[in-house]
Design a protein around this motif. Structure first.
Motif, PDB file in Angstrom:
ATOM      1  N   HIS A  45       4.986  15.015   0.065  1.00 50.87           N
ATOM      2  CA  HIS A  45       5.282  13.687   0.610  1.00 50.87           C
ATOM      3  C   HIS A  45       5.252  12.703  -0.553  1.00 50.87           C
ATOM      4  N   ILE A  46       6.230  11.816  -0.589  1.00 53.74           N
ATOM      5  CA  ILE A  46       6.313  10.837  -1.670  1.00 53.74           C
ATOM      6  C   ILE A  46       6.151   9.445  -1.069  1.00 53.74           C
ATOM      7  N   TYR A  47       5.238   8.676  -1.659  1.00 57.89           N
ATOM      8  CA  TYR A  47       4.969   7.303  -1.226  1.00 57.89           C
ATOM      9  C   TYR A  47       5.382   6.344  -2.340  1.00 57.89           C
ATOM     10  N   GLU A  48       6.049   5.239  -1.964  1.00 59.44           N
ATOM     11  CA  GLU A  48       6.491   4.245  -2.936  1.00 59.44           C
ATOM     12  C   GLU A  48       5.702   2.958  -2.758  1.00 59.44           C
ATOM     13  N   LEU A  49       5.364   2.341  -3.877  1.00 64.65           N
ATOM     14  CA  LEU A  49       4.605   1.095  -3.869  1.00 64.65           C
ATOM     15  C   LEU A  49       5.450  -0.029  -3.297  1.00 64.65           C
ATOM     16  N   SER A  50       4.871  -0.823  -2.419  1.00 65.33           N
ATOM     17  CA  SER A  50       5.537  -2.000  -1.889  1.00 65.33           C
ATOM     18  C   SER A  50       4.479  -3.077  -1.669  1.00 65.33           C
ATOM     19  N   TYR A  51       4.914  -4.254  -1.278  1.00 63.57           N
ATOM     20  CA  TYR A  51       3.996  -5.366  -1.066  1.00 63.57           C
ATOM     21  C   TYR A  51       4.050  -5.776   0.389  1.00 63.57           C
ATOM     22  N   ALA A  52       2.882  -5.937   1.004  1.00 66.49           N
ATOM     23  CA  ALA A  52       2.785  -6.394   2.385  1.00 66.49           C
ATOM     24  C   ALA A  52       1.993  -7.693   2.402  1.00 66.49           C
ATOM     25  N   VAL A  53       2.480  -8.676   3.105  1.00 73.22           N
ATOM     26  CA  VAL A  53       1.824  -9.977   3.150  1.00 73.22           C
ATOM     27  C   VAL A  53       0.390  -9.854   3.653  1.00 73.22           C
ATOM     28  N   GLU A  54       0.171  -9.012   4.663  1.00 76.57           N
ATOM     29  CA  GLU A  54      -1.159  -8.891   5.271  1.00 76.57           C
ATOM     30  C   GLU A  54      -2.170  -8.220   4.360  1.00 76.57           C
ATOM     31  N   TYR A  55      -1.717  -7.234   3.557  1.00 76.04           N
ATOM     32  CA  TYR A  55      -2.663  -6.398   2.828  1.00 76.04           C
ATOM     33  C   TYR A  55      -2.524  -6.453   1.314  1.00 76.04           C
ATOM     34  N   GLY A  56      -1.420  -6.923   0.810  1.00 80.17           N
ATOM     35  CA  GLY A  56      -1.170  -6.820  -0.622  1.00 80.17           C
ATOM     36  C   GLY A  56      -0.413  -5.537  -0.899  1.00 80.17           C
ATOM     37  N   CYS A  57      -0.918  -4.706  -1.769  1.00 78.14           N
ATOM     38  CA  CYS A  57      -0.215  -3.471  -2.129  1.00 78.14           C
ATOM     39  C   CYS A  57      -0.406  -2.403  -1.069  1.00 78.14           C
ATOM     40  N   GLU A  58       0.684  -1.681  -0.817  1.00 79.01           N
ATOM     41  CA  GLU A  58       0.605  -0.523   0.054  1.00 79.01           C
ATOM     42  C   GLU A  58       1.648   0.484  -0.394  1.00 79.01           C
ATOM     43  N   TYR A  59       1.382   1.739  -0.093  1.00 76.06           N
ATOM     44  CA  TYR A  59       2.320   2.804  -0.393  1.00 76.06           C
ATOM     45  C   TYR A  59       2.961   3.243   0.923  1.00 76.06           C
ATOM     46  N   VAL A  60       4.292   3.222   0.938  1.00 74.53           N
ATOM     47  CA  VAL A  60       5.044   3.545   2.154  1.00 74.53           C
ATOM     48  C   VAL A  60       5.755   4.879   1.937  1.00 74.53           C
ATOM     49  N   LEU A  61       5.682   5.725   2.948  1.00 78.23           N
ATOM     50  CA  LEU A  61       6.305   7.040   2.876  1.00 78.23           C
ATOM     51  C   LEU A  61       7.808   6.893   2.635  1.00 78.23           C
ATOM     52  N   ARG A  62       8.313   7.636   1.640  1.00 79.34           N
ATOM     53  CA  ARG A  62       9.743   7.638   1.360  1.00 79.34           C
ATOM     54  C   ARG A  62      10.414   8.543   2.386  1.00 79.34           C
ATOM     55  N   VAL A  63      11.427   8.016   3.043  1.00 77.95           N
ATOM     56  CA  VAL A  63      12.156   8.784   4.035  1.00 77.95           C
ATOM     57  C   VAL A  63      13.420   9.307   3.374  1.00 77.95           C
ATOM     58  N   GLU A  64      13.551  10.622   3.372  1.00 81.17           N
ATOM     59  CA  GLU A  64      14.715  11.265   2.775  1.00 81.17           C
ATOM     60  C   GLU A  64      15.919  11.128   3.691  1.00 81.17           C
ATOM     61  N   ASP A  65      17.071  10.807   3.105  1.00 78.61           N
ATOM     62  CA  ASP A  65      18.310  10.770   3.879  1.00 78.61           C
ATOM     63  C   ASP A  65      18.719  12.201   4.220  1.00 78.61           C
ATOM     64  N   GLU A  66      19.250  12.372   5.398  1.00 79.79           N
ATOM     65  CA  GLU A  66      19.647  13.725   5.810  1.00 79.79           C
ATOM     66  C   GLU A  66      21.070  14.007   5.450  1.00 79.79           C
TER      67      GLU A  66
END
Length: 66
Positions: A45-66
């Motif tokens: 599973h690959i997670y990418e760094l992103s920014y969320a207003v509520e929490y600051g940094c978060e890693y979101v699961l990368r969804v593979e295109d089919e």
């Protein structure tokens, strides 16, 4: 006193996990790879760094295109 660096994970097997480090890293990792090993095949599973207003940094699961 410094604030701890808190990172949340969204999606996949790490959904809801929160990691806390004593300080903000100079260069946060842009991608986190989580490898799940069990009796069957290896699952990655690959997670990418992103920014969320509520929490600051978060890693979101990368969804593979089919």
């Amino acid at each position: 006193m410094t604030q701890p660096y808190v990172v949340r994970y969204v999606g996949g097997p790490l959904d809801g996990r929160v990691d806390s480090l004593p300080a903000t890293p100079e260069v946060p990792r842009q991608v986190v790879t989580y490898v799940h090993l069990h009796a069957g095949p290896k699952i990655v599973h690959i997670y990418e760094l992103s920014y969320a207003v509520e929490y600051g940094c978060e890693y979101v699961l990368r969804v593979e295109d089919e």
